[in-house]
Scaffold this motif. Structure first.
Motif, PDB file in Angstrom:
ATOM      1  N   LYS A   1       0.830  -1.207   0.000  1.00 54.28           N
ATOM      2  CA  LYS A   1       0.000   0.000   0.000  1.00 54.28           C
ATOM      3  C   LYS A   1       0.862   1.253   0.000  1.00 54.28           C
ATOM      4  O   LYS A   1       0.537   2.246  -0.646  1.00 54.28           O
ATOM      5  N   LEU A   2       1.965   1.177   0.726  1.00 52.01           N
ATOM      6  CA  LEU A   2       2.899   2.298   0.775  1.00 52.01           C
ATOM      7  C   LEU A   2       3.434   2.606  -0.622  1.00 52.01           C
ATOM      8  O   LEU A   2       3.475   3.761  -1.061  1.00 52.01           O
ATOM      9  N   ASN A   3       3.812   1.570  -1.339  1.00 45.63           N
ATOM     10  CA  ASN A   3       4.359   1.757  -2.682  1.00 45.63           C
ATOM     11  C   ASN A   3       3.290   2.160  -3.687  1.00 45.63           C
ATOM     12  O   ASN A   3       3.589   2.839  -4.673  1.00 45.63           O
ATOM     13  N   GLN A   4       2.047   1.757  -3.444  1.00 41.16           N
ATOM     14  CA  GLN A   4       0.956   2.234  -4.290  1.00 41.16           C
ATOM     15  C   GLN A   4       0.804   3.743  -4.146  1.00 41.16           C
ATOM     16  O   GLN A   4       0.535   4.455  -5.116  1.00 41.16           O
ATOM     17  N   GLY A   5       0.988   4.225  -2.915  1.00 40.68           N
ATOM     18  CA  GLY A   5       0.944   5.669  -2.680  1.00 40.68           C
ATOM     19  C   GLY A   5       2.048   6.389  -3.418  1.00 40.68           C
ATOM     20  O   GLY A   5       1.825   7.465  -3.997  1.00 40.68           O
ATOM     21  N   PHE A   6       3.257   5.793  -3.426  1.00 38.61           N
ATOM     22  CA  PHE A   6       4.355   6.390  -4.182  1.00 38.61           C
ATOM     23  C   PHE A   6       4.021   6.429  -5.675  1.00 38.61           C
ATOM     24  O   PHE A   6       4.263   7.428  -6.357  1.00 38.61           O
ATOM     25  N   ALA A   7       3.475   5.327  -6.176  1.00 34.27           N
ATOM     26  CA  ALA A   7       3.170   5.229  -7.606  1.00 34.27           C
ATOM     27  C   ALA A   7       2.139   6.270  -8.032  1.00 34.27           C
ATOM     28  O   ALA A   7       2.227   6.839  -9.120  1.00 34.27           O
ATOM     29  N   GLN A   8       1.162   6.534  -7.159  1.00 32.56           N
ATOM     30  CA  GLN A   8       0.126   7.507  -7.494  1.00 32.56           C
ATOM     31  C   GLN A   8       0.679   8.927  -7.627  1.00 32.56           C
ATOM     32  O   GLN A   8       0.072   9.776  -8.276  1.00 32.56           O
ATOM     33  N   SER A   9       1.825   9.171  -7.009  1.00 29.89           N
ATOM     34  CA  SER A   9       2.408  10.513  -7.074  1.00 29.89           C
ATOM     35  C   SER A   9       3.320  10.706  -8.278  1.00 29.89           C
ATOM     36  O   SER A   9       3.769  11.825  -8.537  1.00 29.89           O
ATOM     37  N   HIS A  10       3.592   9.644  -9.022  1.00 27.28           N
ATOM     38  CA  HIS A  10       4.585   9.711 -10.087  1.00 27.28           C
ATOM     39  C   HIS A  10       4.226  10.713 -11.180  1.00 27.28           C
ATOM     40  O   HIS A  10       5.103  11.399 -11.712  1.00 27.28           O
ATOM     41  N   THR A  11       2.947  10.808 -11.532  1.00 22.28           N
ATOM     42  CA  THR A  11       2.556  11.724 -12.611  1.00 22.28           C
ATOM     43  C   THR A  11       2.933  13.160 -12.268  1.00 22.28           C
ATOM     44  O   THR A  11       3.538  13.873 -13.077  1.00 22.28           O
ATOM     45  N   ALA A  12       2.588  13.574 -11.055  1.00 24.73           N
ATOM     46  CA  ALA A  12       2.906  14.940 -10.632  1.00 24.73           C
ATOM     47  C   ALA A  12       4.414  15.147 -10.517  1.00 24.73           C
ATOM     48  O   ALA A  12       4.948  16.165 -10.985  1.00 24.73           O
ATOM     49  N   ILE A  13       5.107  14.193  -9.900  1.00 23.65           N
ATOM     50  CA  ILE A  13       6.553  14.322  -9.719  1.00 23.65           C
ATOM     51  C   ILE A  13       7.274  14.331 -11.062  1.00 23.65           C
ATOM     52  O   ILE A  13       8.217  15.111 -11.281  1.00 23.65           O
ATOM     53  N   ASN A  14       6.830  13.474 -11.985  1.00 23.72           N
ATOM     54  CA  ASN A  14       7.452  13.423 -13.311  1.00 23.72           C
ATOM     55  C   ASN A  14       7.280  14.747 -14.055  1.00 23.72           C
ATOM     56  O   ASN A  14       8.153  15.143 -14.839  1.00 23.72           O
ATOM     57  N   HIS A  15       6.160  15.424 -13.815  1.00 21.05           N
ATOM     58  CA  HIS A  15       5.947  16.714 -14.460  1.00 21.05           C
ATOM     59  C   HIS A  15       6.970  17.739 -13.967  1.00 21.05           C
ATOM     60  O   HIS A  15       7.533  18.506 -14.755  1.00 21.05           O
ATOM     61  N   TYR A  16       7.218  17.736 -12.664  1.00 23.25           N
ATOM     62  CA  TYR A  16       8.252  18.626 -12.127  1.00 23.25           C
ATOM     63  C   TYR A  16       9.620  18.282 -12.716  1.00 23.25           C
ATOM     64  O   TYR A  16      10.403  19.171 -13.062  1.00 23.25           O
ATOM     65  N   ASP A  17       9.914  16.985 -12.817  1.00 30.89           N
ATOM     66  CA  ASP A  17      11.209  16.571 -13.363  1.00 30.89           C
ATOM     67  C   ASP A  17      11.358  17.029 -14.808  1.00 30.89           C
ATOM     68  O   ASP A  17      12.461  17.398 -15.243  1.00 30.89           O
ATOM     69  N   PHE A  18      10.270  17.004 -15.555  1.00 26.77           N
ATOM     70  CA  PHE A  18      10.299  17.497 -16.935  1.00 26.77           C
ATOM     71  C   PHE A  18      10.698  18.971 -16.968  1.00 26.77           C
ATOM     72  O   PHE A  18      11.541  19.389 -17.771  1.00 26.77           O
ATOM     73  N   ILE A  19      10.113  19.759 -16.076  1.00 35.14           N
ATOM     74  CA  ILE A  19      10.419  21.193 -16.039  1.00 35.14           C
ATOM     75  C   ILE A  19      11.869  21.428 -15.634  1.00 35.14           C
ATOM     76  O   ILE A  19      12.565  22.283 -16.211  1.00 35.14           O
ATOM     77  N   ILE A  20      12.357  20.665 -14.658  1.00 35.14           N
ATOM     78  CA  ILE A  20      13.750  20.803 -14.222  1.00 35.14           C
ATOM     79  C   ILE A  20      14.699  20.484 -15.371  1.00 35.14           C
ATOM     80  O   ILE A  20      15.672  21.209 -15.620  1.00 35.14           O
ATOM     81  N   LYS A  21      14.411  19.402 -16.103  1.00 37.33           N
ATOM     82  CA  LYS A  21      15.244  19.039 -17.248  1.00 37.33           C
ATOM     83  C   LYS A  21      15.136  20.098 -18.350  1.00 37.33           C
ATOM     84  O   LYS A  21      16.123  20.412 -19.023  1.00 37.33           O
ATOM     85  N   LEU A  22      13.947  20.641 -18.518  1.00 40.55           N
ATOM     86  CA  LEU A  22      13.737  21.671 -19.527  1.00 40.55           C
ATOM     87  C   LEU A  22      14.586  22.896 -19.234  1.00 40.55           C
ATOM     88  O   LEU A  22      15.228  23.458 -20.125  1.00 40.55           O
ATOM     89  N   LEU A  23      14.609  23.315 -17.982  1.00 43.54           N
ATOM     90  CA  LEU A  23      15.403  24.484 -17.603  1.00 43.54           C
ATOM     91  C   LEU A  23      16.883  24.238 -17.843  1.00 43.54           C
ATOM     92  O   LEU A  23      17.603  25.130 -18.299  1.00 43.54           O
ATOM     93  N   LYS A  24      17.358  23.025 -17.536  1.00 41.53           N
ATOM     94  CA  LYS A  24      18.751  22.691 -17.804  1.00 41.53           C
ATOM     95  C   LYS A  24      19.010  22.646 -19.305  1.00 41.53           C
ATOM     96  O   LYS A  24      20.033  23.123 -19.791  1.00 41.53           O
ATOM     97  N   ARG A  25      18.059  22.094 -20.049  1.00 47.43           N
ATOM     98  CA  ARG A  25      18.208  21.958 -21.490  1.00 47.43           C
ATOM     99  C   ARG A  25      18.274  23.311 -22.172  1.00 47.43           C
ATOM    100  O   ARG A  25      19.067  23.516 -23.085  1.00 47.43           O
ATOM    101  N   LYS A  26      17.466  24.257 -21.702  1.00 45.18           N
ATOM    102  CA  LYS A  26      17.476  25.592 -22.292  1.00 45.18           C
ATOM    103  C   LYS A  26      18.829  26.248 -22.111  1.00 45.18           C
ATOM    104  O   LYS A  26      19.351  26.909 -23.003  1.00 45.18           O
ATOM    105  N   ARG A  27      19.444  26.037 -20.913  1.00 47.83           N
ATOM    106  CA  ARG A  27      20.758  26.623 -20.679  1.00 47.83           C
ATOM    107  C   ARG A  27      21.804  25.953 -21.566  1.00 47.83           C
ATOM    108  O   ARG A  27      22.667  26.605 -22.144  1.00 47.83           O
TER     109      ARG A  27
END
Length: 325
Positions: free
Chosen positions: A241-267
């Motif tokens: 159940k604990l890991n199911q909770g982690f999995a449910q957060s992946h969409t939101a967390i992955n979106h942040y990671d996309f933005i972080i990579k985007l900012l690095k990529r732009k530089r």
């Protein structure tokens, strides 16, 4: 201290915590700090149905501590709501998030304060968790202890920004910075644990905000806390159940990671573009021009609303930070 009454506020978030609180409070009362370091305990009662607040007040009186102890209520269930309420009511320069089953080492506050004072570029600081329980740990626990915010967060003390997160247990932040993030428009989409609902990722989300605005995450192995894990949490079913909770957060967390990579990529793309343009002007090579146009095309991205909102919040935060300098 010019603006705040205390150096540190320990935000203790609780939901039906009466049965777990006593050793947590005892450890907070035993903190070994220099005489001029002032701290307070702020308990956030997150819609408890037991007598958490009353028990906590009574226990603190019994401990006969001269440390300031306050209680505030947050009716909206969810750890992220409780932490936000704690931030709003904290009177300390630093905020340390302490769960109701976290036993901070006696030197935790002093080490955290000295470190954050010395390294202003660090946005979020975390430490090492040691598992304790009233029962024997199952054979599988050592492999999956990270799911319980237990163990080390890196091989040695240092910058762990590339890891992308710090555990919420024992997390240290500056009040003015995290408030500025909220005021700039950063808002949590992950509510965190709500009673028996094991939603997760709210602490990681906070860390992503700091990374987006250019702050660093740091692990200090000298910051040590014990995490008391009750018997019912040491089952395979609970861990799933604990890991199911982690999995449910992946969409939101992955979106942040996309933005972080985007900012690095732009530089990075800026330097690539300049280099290719220089080569093109010098050599007048059509193949180089094609490569240059290809990178320009790949760099052009259409942002959807959540991304635009986060980038706008980043801009507001950075402008505010610039004005303070």
């Amino acid at each position: 201290m010019e603006l705040e009454e205390f150096h540190i506020t320990i935000v203790l978030c609780c939901y039906n915590s009466a049965d777990r609180l006593q050793p947590t409070l005892e450890h907070l009362a035993r903190q070994n700090v220099q005489q001029d370091l002032k701290y307070e305990i702020l308990l956030v009662d997150n819609n408890s149905s037991d007598h958490t607040s009353e028990f906590a007040k009574s226990t603190w009186e019994d401990l006969q501590s001269n440390i300031k102890f306050r209680v505030v209520s947050e009716p909206d269930p969810g750890l992220s709501h409780a932490r936000k309420k704690g931030i709003d009511h904290a009177k300390g320069e630093l905020i340390i998030f302490c769960d109701d089953d976290n036993w901070l080492d006696e030197n935790y506050l002093q080490i955290a304060f000295d470190f954050m004072k010395k390294y202003p570029e660090v946005g979020v600081l975390g430490g090492k968790g040691i598992a304790v329980s009233s029962v024997e740990f199952p054979d599988w626990f050592s492999t999956y202890q990270g799911d319980y915010a237990v163990g080390v967060q890196a091989l040695e003390s240092g910058d762990v920004s590339s890891r992308g997160y710090i555990w919420g247990s024992g997390m240290v932040v500056r009040k003015n910075e995290i408030q500025s993030l909220y005021n700039a428009g950063f808002n949590g989409s992950l509510t965190g644990r709500k009673g028996s609902d094991l939603q997760a990722g709210d602490d990681s989300e906070i860390c992503k905000w700091y990374l987006i605005v250019g702050k660093h995450l740091y692990y200090n192995e000298r910051l040590i806390f014990s995490h008391f894990i009750e018997e019912f949490r040491l089952t395979i079913e609970y861990n799933k159940k604990l890991n199911q909770g982690f999995a449910q957060s992946h969409t939101a967390i992955n979106h942040y990671d996309f933005i972080i990579k985007l900012l690095k990529r732009k530089r990075m793309s800026f330097f690539k573009i300049v280099s290719l343009l220089t080569i093109f002007l010098l050599e007048k090579n059509r193949m180089k021009l094609a490569s240059f146009l290809e990178i320009l095309n790949r760099t052009s991205i259409t942002f959807h609303k959540p991304t635009k909102k986060i980038l706008k919040s980043r801009k507001v935060f950075l402008e505010h930070e610039k004005q303070k300098q």
